[in-house]
Motif scaffolding. Structure first.
Motif, PDB file in Angstrom:
ATOM      1  N   SER A 130       8.342  42.020 -42.820  1.00  0.00           N
ATOM      2  CA  SER A 130       9.158  42.265 -44.008  1.00  0.00           C
ATOM      3  C   SER A 130       8.789  41.315 -45.129  1.00  0.00           C
ATOM      4  O   SER A 130       8.683  41.710 -46.300  1.00  0.00           O
ATOM      5  N   LEU A 131       8.583  40.053 -44.798  1.00  0.00           N
ATOM      6  CA  LEU A 131       8.225  39.052 -45.813  1.00  0.00           C
ATOM      7  C   LEU A 131       6.859  39.335 -46.415  1.00  0.00           C
ATOM      8  O   LEU A 131       6.657  39.178 -47.620  1.00  0.00           O
ATOM      9  N   GLU A 132       5.923  39.757 -45.585  1.00  0.00           N
ATOM     10  CA  GLU A 132       4.583  40.044 -46.098  1.00  0.00           C
ATOM     11  C   GLU A 132       4.614  41.224 -47.063  1.00  0.00           C
ATOM     12  O   GLU A 132       3.963  41.213 -48.108  1.00  0.00           O
ATOM     13  N   TRP A 133       5.405  42.250 -46.734  1.00  0.00           N
ATOM     14  CA  TRP A 133       5.564  43.372 -47.658  1.00  0.00           C
ATOM     15  C   TRP A 133       6.252  42.921 -48.944  1.00  0.00           C
ATOM     16  O   TRP A 133       5.871  43.335 -50.041  1.00  0.00           O
ATOM     17  N   GLY A 134       7.273  42.085 -48.796  1.00  0.00           N
ATOM     18  CA  GLY A 134       7.976  41.601 -49.983  1.00  0.00           C
ATOM     19  C   GLY A 134       7.057  40.830 -50.910  1.00  0.00           C
ATOM     20  O   GLY A 134       7.098  41.008 -52.141  1.00  0.00           O
ATOM     21  N   TYR A 135       6.223  40.000 -50.331  1.00  0.00           N
ATOM     22  CA  TYR A 135       5.256  39.244 -51.128  1.00  0.00           C
ATOM     23  C   TYR A 135       4.290  40.201 -51.838  1.00  0.00           C
ATOM     24  O   TYR A 135       3.981  40.037 -53.027  1.00  0.00           O
TER      25      TYR A 135
ATOM     26  N   ALA B   1       8.073  31.575 -37.223  1.00  0.00           N
ATOM     27  CA  ALA B   1       7.269  32.744 -37.585  1.00  0.00           C
ATOM     28  C   ALA B   1       7.263  32.946 -39.102  1.00  0.00           C
ATOM     29  O   ALA B   1       6.210  33.204 -39.699  1.00  0.00           O
ATOM     30  N   SER B   2       8.435  32.824 -39.741  1.00  0.00           N
ATOM     31  CA  SER B   2       8.502  32.975 -41.197  1.00  0.00           C
ATOM     32  C   SER B   2       7.810  31.811 -41.890  1.00  0.00           C
ATOM     33  O   SER B   2       7.116  31.988 -42.907  1.00  0.00           O
ATOM     34  N   LEU B   3       7.995  30.616 -41.361  1.00  0.00           N
ATOM     35  CA  LEU B   3       7.349  29.435 -41.924  1.00  0.00           C
ATOM     36  C   LEU B   3       5.833  29.608 -41.935  1.00  0.00           C
ATOM     37  O   LEU B   3       5.164  29.367 -42.955  1.00  0.00           O
ATOM     38  N   GLU B   4       5.269  30.048 -40.807  1.00  0.00           N
ATOM     39  CA  GLU B   4       3.820  30.220 -40.719  1.00  0.00           C
ATOM     40  C   GLU B   4       3.332  31.342 -41.630  1.00  0.00           C
ATOM     41  O   GLU B   4       2.229  31.265 -42.181  1.00  0.00           O
ATOM     42  N   LEU B   5       4.147  32.388 -41.800  1.00  0.00           N
ATOM     43  CA  LEU B   5       3.767  33.491 -42.685  1.00  0.00           C
ATOM     44  C   LEU B   5       3.614  32.982 -44.118  1.00  0.00           C
ATOM     45  O   LEU B   5       2.622  33.259 -44.784  1.00  0.00           O
ATOM     46  N   TRP B   6       4.611  32.226 -44.593  1.00  0.00           N
ATOM     47  CA  TRP B   6       4.541  31.705 -45.956  1.00  0.00           C
ATOM     48  C   TRP B   6       3.381  30.726 -46.117  1.00  0.00           C
ATOM     49  O   TRP B   6       2.683  30.739 -47.133  1.00  0.00           O
ATOM     50  N   GLN B   7       3.190  29.888 -45.142  1.00  0.00           N
ATOM     51  CA  GLN B   7       2.078  28.937 -45.222  1.00  0.00           C
ATOM     52  C   GLN B   7       0.741  29.664 -45.278  1.00  0.00           C
ATOM     53  O   GLN B   7      -0.165  29.274 -46.028  1.00  0.00           O
ATOM     54  N   GLY B   8       0.641  30.754 -44.519  1.00  0.00           N
ATOM     55  CA  GLY B   8      -0.596  31.521 -44.536  1.00  0.00           C
ATOM     56  C   GLY B   8      -0.854  32.199 -45.869  1.00  0.00           C
ATOM     57  O   GLY B   8      -2.010  32.407 -46.252  1.00  0.00           O
TER      58      GLY B   8
ATOM     59  N   VAL C  87       7.062  26.371 -49.119  1.00  0.00           N
ATOM     60  CA  VAL C  87       8.216  26.764 -48.317  1.00  0.00           C
ATOM     61  C   VAL C  87       9.035  25.528 -47.975  1.00  0.00           C
ATOM     62  O   VAL C  87       8.483  24.471 -47.654  1.00  0.00           O
ATOM     63  N   GLU C  88      10.345  25.667 -48.041  1.00  0.00           N
ATOM     64  CA  GLU C  88      11.267  24.556 -47.780  1.00  0.00           C
ATOM     65  C   GLU C  88      12.213  24.943 -46.643  1.00  0.00           C
ATOM     66  O   GLU C  88      12.946  25.921 -46.757  1.00  0.00           O
ATOM     67  N   PRO C  89      12.220  24.221 -45.529  1.00  0.00           N
ATOM     68  CA  PRO C  89      13.175  24.509 -44.453  1.00  0.00           C
ATOM     69  C   PRO C  89      14.558  23.951 -44.794  1.00  0.00           C
ATOM     70  O   PRO C  89      14.679  22.846 -45.325  1.00  0.00           O
ATOM     71  N   THR C  90      15.593  24.736 -44.519  1.00  0.00           N
ATOM     72  CA  THR C  90      16.975  24.272 -44.662  1.00  0.00           C
ATOM     73  C   THR C  90      17.750  24.740 -43.437  1.00  0.00           C
ATOM     74  O   THR C  90      17.260  25.543 -42.644  1.00  0.00           O
ATOM     75  N   VAL C  91      18.989  24.285 -43.328  1.00  0.00           N
ATOM     76  CA  VAL C  91      19.821  24.699 -42.194  1.00  0.00           C
ATOM     77  C   VAL C  91      20.898  25.683 -42.669  1.00  0.00           C
ATOM     78  O   VAL C  91      20.799  26.883 -42.475  1.00  0.00           O
ATOM     79  N   GLU C  92      21.929  25.191 -43.332  1.00  0.00           N
ATOM     80  CA  GLU C  92      23.053  26.047 -43.710  1.00  0.00           C
ATOM     81  C   GLU C  92      22.649  27.133 -44.710  1.00  0.00           C
ATOM     82  O   GLU C  92      23.158  28.257 -44.651  1.00  0.00           O
ATOM     83  N   ASP C  93      21.759  26.822 -45.635  1.00  0.00           N
ATOM     84  CA  ASP C  93      21.391  27.794 -46.671  1.00  0.00           C
ATOM     85  C   ASP C  93      20.585  28.960 -46.136  1.00  0.00           C
ATOM     86  O   ASP C  93      20.438  29.985 -46.817  1.00  0.00           O
ATOM     87  N   ASN C  94      20.052  28.823 -44.932  1.00  0.00           N
ATOM     88  CA  ASN C  94      19.181  29.880 -44.405  1.00  0.00           C
ATOM     89  C   ASN C  94      19.658  30.431 -43.066  1.00  0.00           C
ATOM     90  O   ASN C  94      18.853  30.884 -42.247  1.00  0.00           O
ATOM     91  N   TRP C  95      20.976  30.390 -42.873  1.00  0.00           N
ATOM     92  CA  TRP C  95      21.556  31.093 -41.724  1.00  0.00           C
ATOM     93  C   TRP C  95      22.577  32.075 -42.280  1.00  0.00           C
ATOM     94  O   TRP C  95      23.549  31.701 -42.907  1.00  0.00           O
TER      95      TRP C  95
END
Length: 388
Positions: free
Chosen positions: A100-105, A135-142, A147-155
């Motif tokens: 989904s993220l790759e299509w969105g990009y 998996a999403s982290l590696e997709l964005w890095q690729g 990319v910024e990891p968060t806890v509450e903002d991304n659940w």
């Protein structure tokens, strides 16, 4: 790119990738849904996200009108609207989040022409109960996207119980000059698209259990993205609001924050009325009543003769047409004038009640409750009358 072209580009992109377009519902949620109004594209799809097979398959795309009152006090800034449209895609147990993220990009950069250097993403960092969204982290890095990891903002969750899971949000830089910092540290990064992977169900005791069907639910705010693509500083200056920006300032002399609030609230009231809701003192009907009263409070702050009855029929017709509603504009204007008359009577009664000796000093919470329950005076109106 005008909004009509943006919508067609979005839907055609996903139709080419096996998604079937479904018709967006009204603002009224399906039976059994506890919310007053549809607040996101997923509400009409809740049974299918729970596992019921959808008649059009496992890949869906649509445009859904939504209403949120939780952000009411934010209306007037550059990004918030009460009624807005959400472009959405769904995988009902089909593909996973990275696809989904790759299509969105691809849609943003190739289909809509967004400079990849103006994008930033956030992903779930893990919280002890569930691991990080690697998996999403590696997709964005690729893809070379910061990319910024968060806890509450991304659940993401749909309330205290029900489906939930990690999400990855896509941000677009809105500031002058090259992008800097990260979305959590600089509000010039504007969130435009949220991709949720529903992996768990939260139970009443707060525990999480894996879902038998993993879904992907994405939502992209139409007006917000349109304003960014059109190089406008706020959602109120994208092409959807062109008639409002042209006609309302000629009718009422307002500062920019007041102009935005008046345009948003009147437009939202028209859409709510167009979907069959009638003003009332409680429940769903109180929302259009509250919106109209907030408008009148702003309009009459400088000139008591101003009223919503002056609203041009052209604006009502434009809004009803945009949201594909068939109510006659004259009926909408009649209901708005009726609400204005009710508000006038409420103001007169409020002034008389607040003139009593017991309400001359500071008001307690008990006073506010009494004034509301006995005389129908909401807190914001009481505050406005006392300040006036």
């Amino acid at each position: 790119m005008r909004t009509e072209q943006l919508v067609s580009t979005f839907t055609e992109f996903y139709e080419e990738r096996g998604h079937r377009r479904i018709t967006g519902s009204t603002l009224l949620p399906p039976p059994g849904d506890p919310v007053l109004f549809t607040t996101s594209g997923m509400h009409p799809l809740t049974p299918y996200l729970e596992g019921r097979p959808h008649p059009l398959g496992r890949r869906l795309v649509n445009v859904q009108r939504c209403l949120r009152t939780t952000d009411l006090d934010e209306v007037g800034d550059a990004t918030h609207l009460t009624v807005f449209e959400m472009l959405g895609t769904w995988s009902l147990g089909d593909y996973e989040g990275p696809a989904s993220l790759e299509w969105g990009y691809g849609l943003l950069t190739e289909g809509l022409g967004v400079d990849p250097g103006l994008l930033h993403a956030t992903v779930f960092a893990g919280d002890g109960r569930t691991g990080p969204d690697t998996a999403s982290l590696e997709l964005w890095q690729g893809l070379g996207v910061p990319v910024e990891p968060t806890v509450e903002d991304n659940w993401w969750s749909n309330g205290p119980v029900g489906p939930c899971g990690p999400d990855s949000e896509i941000f677009l830089w809105s500031g002058d000059g090259p992008p800097r910092s990260t979305p959590t540290r600089d509000d010039r990064w504007v969130e435009v698209w949220n991709h949720v992977t529903m992996t768990h169900r939260r139970l009443g005791d707060g525990s999480l259990v894996p879902l038998p069907q993993r879904n992907v639910d994405t939502g992209l705010g139409l007006e917000r993205l349109a304003s960014l693509l059109q190089g406008k500083p706020s959602v109120f200056e994208c092409d959807i609001f062109d008639p409002w920006r042209r006609l309302v300032p000629a009718l009422w002399d307002l500062d920019e924050p007041s102009l935005r609030l008046v345009c948003d609230h009147l437009r939202s009231a028209v859409v709510i009325l167009g979907d069959g809701v009638r003003p009332a003192n409680t429940g769903r009907g109180y929302v259009p009543r509250r919106l109209v009263r907030r408008v009148l409070t702003v309009l009459r702050r400088d000139d008591p003769s101003r009223g919503v009855g002056d609203l041009p029929e052209e604006l009502v017709l434009h809004t009803l047409d945009h949201f594909r509603q068939d109510m006659p504009p004259a009926d909408v204007l009649r209901m708005l004038r009726e609400e204005e008359d009710r508000f006038g009577r409420l103001l007169e009664r409020g002034r008389q009640v607040l003139a009593r000796a017991r309400f001359q000093g500071p008001l307690t919470e008990g006073d506010f409750h009494y004034l509301h329950d006995t005389h129908g005076l909401p807190r914001e109106l009481i505050t406005s009358l006392r300040e006036g």
